[in-house]
Design an enzyme around this catalytic site. Structure first.
Site, PDB file in Angstrom:
ATOM      1  N   THR A  13       0.860  -1.185   0.000  1.00 23.05           N
ATOM      2  CA  THR A  13       0.000   0.000   0.000  1.00 23.05           C
ATOM      3  C   THR A  13       0.893   1.231   0.000  1.00 23.05           C
ATOM      4  OG1 THR A  13      -1.999   0.998   0.929  1.00 23.05           O
ATOM      5  CG2 THR A  13      -0.352   0.252   2.516  1.00 23.05           C
ATOM      6  N   CYS A  33      -3.013   7.401   8.149  1.00 21.36           N
ATOM      7  CA  CYS A  33      -3.551   6.035   8.064  1.00 21.36           C
ATOM      8  C   CYS A  33      -2.502   5.053   8.583  1.00 21.36           C
ATOM      9  CB  CYS A  33      -3.885   5.677   6.613  1.00 21.36           C
ATOM     10  SG  CYS A  33      -5.221   6.638   5.885  1.00 21.36           S
ATOM     11  N   HIS A  58      -5.390  -1.115   4.973  1.00 26.19           N
ATOM     12  CA  HIS A  58      -5.012   0.302   4.984  1.00 26.19           C
ATOM     13  C   HIS A  58      -6.109   1.029   5.764  1.00 26.19           C
ATOM     14  CE1 HIS A  58      -3.079   3.808   2.648  1.00 26.19           C
ATOM     15  NE2 HIS A  58      -3.902   4.355   3.520  1.00 26.19           N
TER      16      HIS A  58
END
Length: 161
Positions: A22, A28, A45
């Site tokens: 990711t 995040c 994620h």
């Protein structure tokens, strides 16, 4: 070998020899699960700490720590992973902007980190490594062959945890 890409507020699983990645983890948190005996990996994620923050009519489970991690575990078990063998690693949760919340609340990055750790404890999955916090974004890639999580950031050394 394929590279499986996970977007923001998304999750997926990978099996040896594929890798899973990711991009752009700021506040995040990227949480990875790995079963070393089956060579099965998962990556979520996580964008927000709790489903209580959802305003959508249809819940995106991958968006929230308290729903993404149980869903990731479920998908890995479907592929044959053994829950007691799964270990977690995580990265992200940065404070990307330097401003103070007048309410005194923790930054969203800190809240995401904390919520992911709570979700892991509830699932009984040990967190064996982390690269969290700071004020910079990260990109991560998990290698199913070894379980190594590579953490990349601009102007930083590549880390393998």
């Amino acid at each position: 070998m394929a590279v499986i890409k996970v977007g923001i507020a998304d999750l997926n699983v990978a099996v040896k020899p594929d890798t899973i990645t990711t991009l752009g983890l700021g506040s995040c948190v990227g949480v990875t699960f790995y079963d070393s005996s089956k060579k099965i990996a998962g990556l979520a994620h996580v964008m927000l700490p709790s489903t209580e923050l959802s305003k959508a009519a249809v819940l995106n489970k991958a968006k929230f720590a308290d729903s993404a991690l149980p869903e990731l575990l479920r998908r890995m078990v479907e592929l044959g992973a053994i829950p007691r063998r799964i270990q977690a690693k995580m990265a992200g949760g940065a404070q990307m902007f330097n401003f103070k919340d007048p309410s005194g609340q923790k930054s969203i990055g800190d809240r995401n980190i904390e919520a992911c750790k709570v979700a892991l404890r509830k699932l009984g999955i040990p967190l064996v490594a982390e690269d969290v916090g700071g004020n910079y974004g990260r990109t991560i890639e998990l290698f199913t062959e070894t379980g190594i999580l590579e953490v990349r950031a601009i102007s930083k050394e590549i880390k393998h945890i």
